[in-house]
Design an enzyme around this catalytic site. Sequence first.
Site, short mmCIF file in Angstrom:
data_model
loop_
_atom_site.label_atom_id
_atom_site.label_comp_id
_atom_site.label_asym_id
_atom_site.label_seq_id
_atom_site.Cartn_x
_atom_site.Cartn_y
_atom_site.Cartn_z
CB SER A 18 -44.25 12.29 31.83
OG SER A 18 -42.95 11.86 32.06
CE1 TYR A 155 -45.01 3.45 19.41
CE2 TYR A 155 -46.80 1.90 19.08
CZ TYR A 155 -46.17 2.84 19.85
OH TYR A 155 -46.69 3.17 21.08
CE LYS A 162 -48.37 2.17 23.92
NZ LYS A 162 -48.37 2.30 25.40
#
Length: 274
Positions: A18, A155, A162
């Site tokens: 991560s 995406y 985002k």
Amino acid sequence: MFMKGKKGVILGVANNKSIAYGIAKACAAQGAEIAFTYLNDSLKKRVEPIAAEFGSSDKVYACDVSNPAEIVALRESLEKDMGQIDFIVHSIAFAPKSGLSGRFYDISKEAFDIAMDVSVYSLIEVTRELKPLLSNNSSILTLTYYGGAKYIPNYNLMGVAKAALEMTTKYMAEDLGKDGIRVNAISAGPIKTLAAAGIGEFRFMLKWNEAHAPMKKNVTIDEVGNSGMYLLSDLSSAVTGEIHYVDGGFNIMGMPAVSFDEDGKQTIAWDGNK
Ligand SMILES: NC(=O)c1ccc[n+]([C@@H]2O[C@H](COP(=O)([O-])OP(=O)(O)OC[C@H]3O[C@@H](n4cnc5c(N)ncnc54)[C@H](O)[C@@H]3O)[C@@H](O)[C@H]2O)c1
């Protein structure tokens, strides 16, 4: 020791791949005291040994950000165990798989709402809930991607999330600046993590980034971690509302660089089949 005496919480460690793990490592190396959260019981088993690695076995808390009661419980635990804190890392995103490939206009309202709630609104809600604990010299960091600024294949829904997250970063920076709280985002280049595995053709994104970034490489969680540490520490004491790219420079490119063969013929510098 740039983080000596600083205490904070990192949301979003799933495993040692991560981005949040890279940030934890960099902050711990500079003396920070860190609390960790996990999404659910199966991830708890992954996060506990990671917390132990950073001397934080006694500071591991459940927090599914889609459940407001768990954010309240996190605040109560942090208050009891740490008192005041100086930083928050929000390294969380989720979109249903249907929103990460296929036709964009097919995205359902249900998928849209989930992605916005977990990936964007959670930054606002966590900040509001933890604000009473934040010192007047504190820093909040979230993670974004270039697909929130420009079109990136597949995406899709996360790109819209985002974009909203990046504007949330800026509005929050303005709102919280007067309280001595800075809010920044790192826009990281693609990295193979659990979350990234959900994005259609992710391996192609990695190849493309490596081939076309000025630095001709993909970034690591350690590199994102070091930049994150800078944004969380007093090294960046006058920096807020920034979308800071850690992507080997990929975002500056307007078109792929070209090269010339021996005959002076222009060729694209990349063979996608390699
Ligand atoms: N990997 C990349 O290429 C890349 C690039 C740029 C930005 N990012 C962003 O970085 C952040 C971290 O992702 P990562 O790549 O390290 O993947 P990751 O899978 O390791 O981390 C994502 C985290 O989000 C958590 N999460 C998901 N839903 C949640 C919920 N409801 N409540 C609480 N936690 C929840 C997961 O448990 C996990 O820990 C994300 O915001 C991602 O969009 C990733």
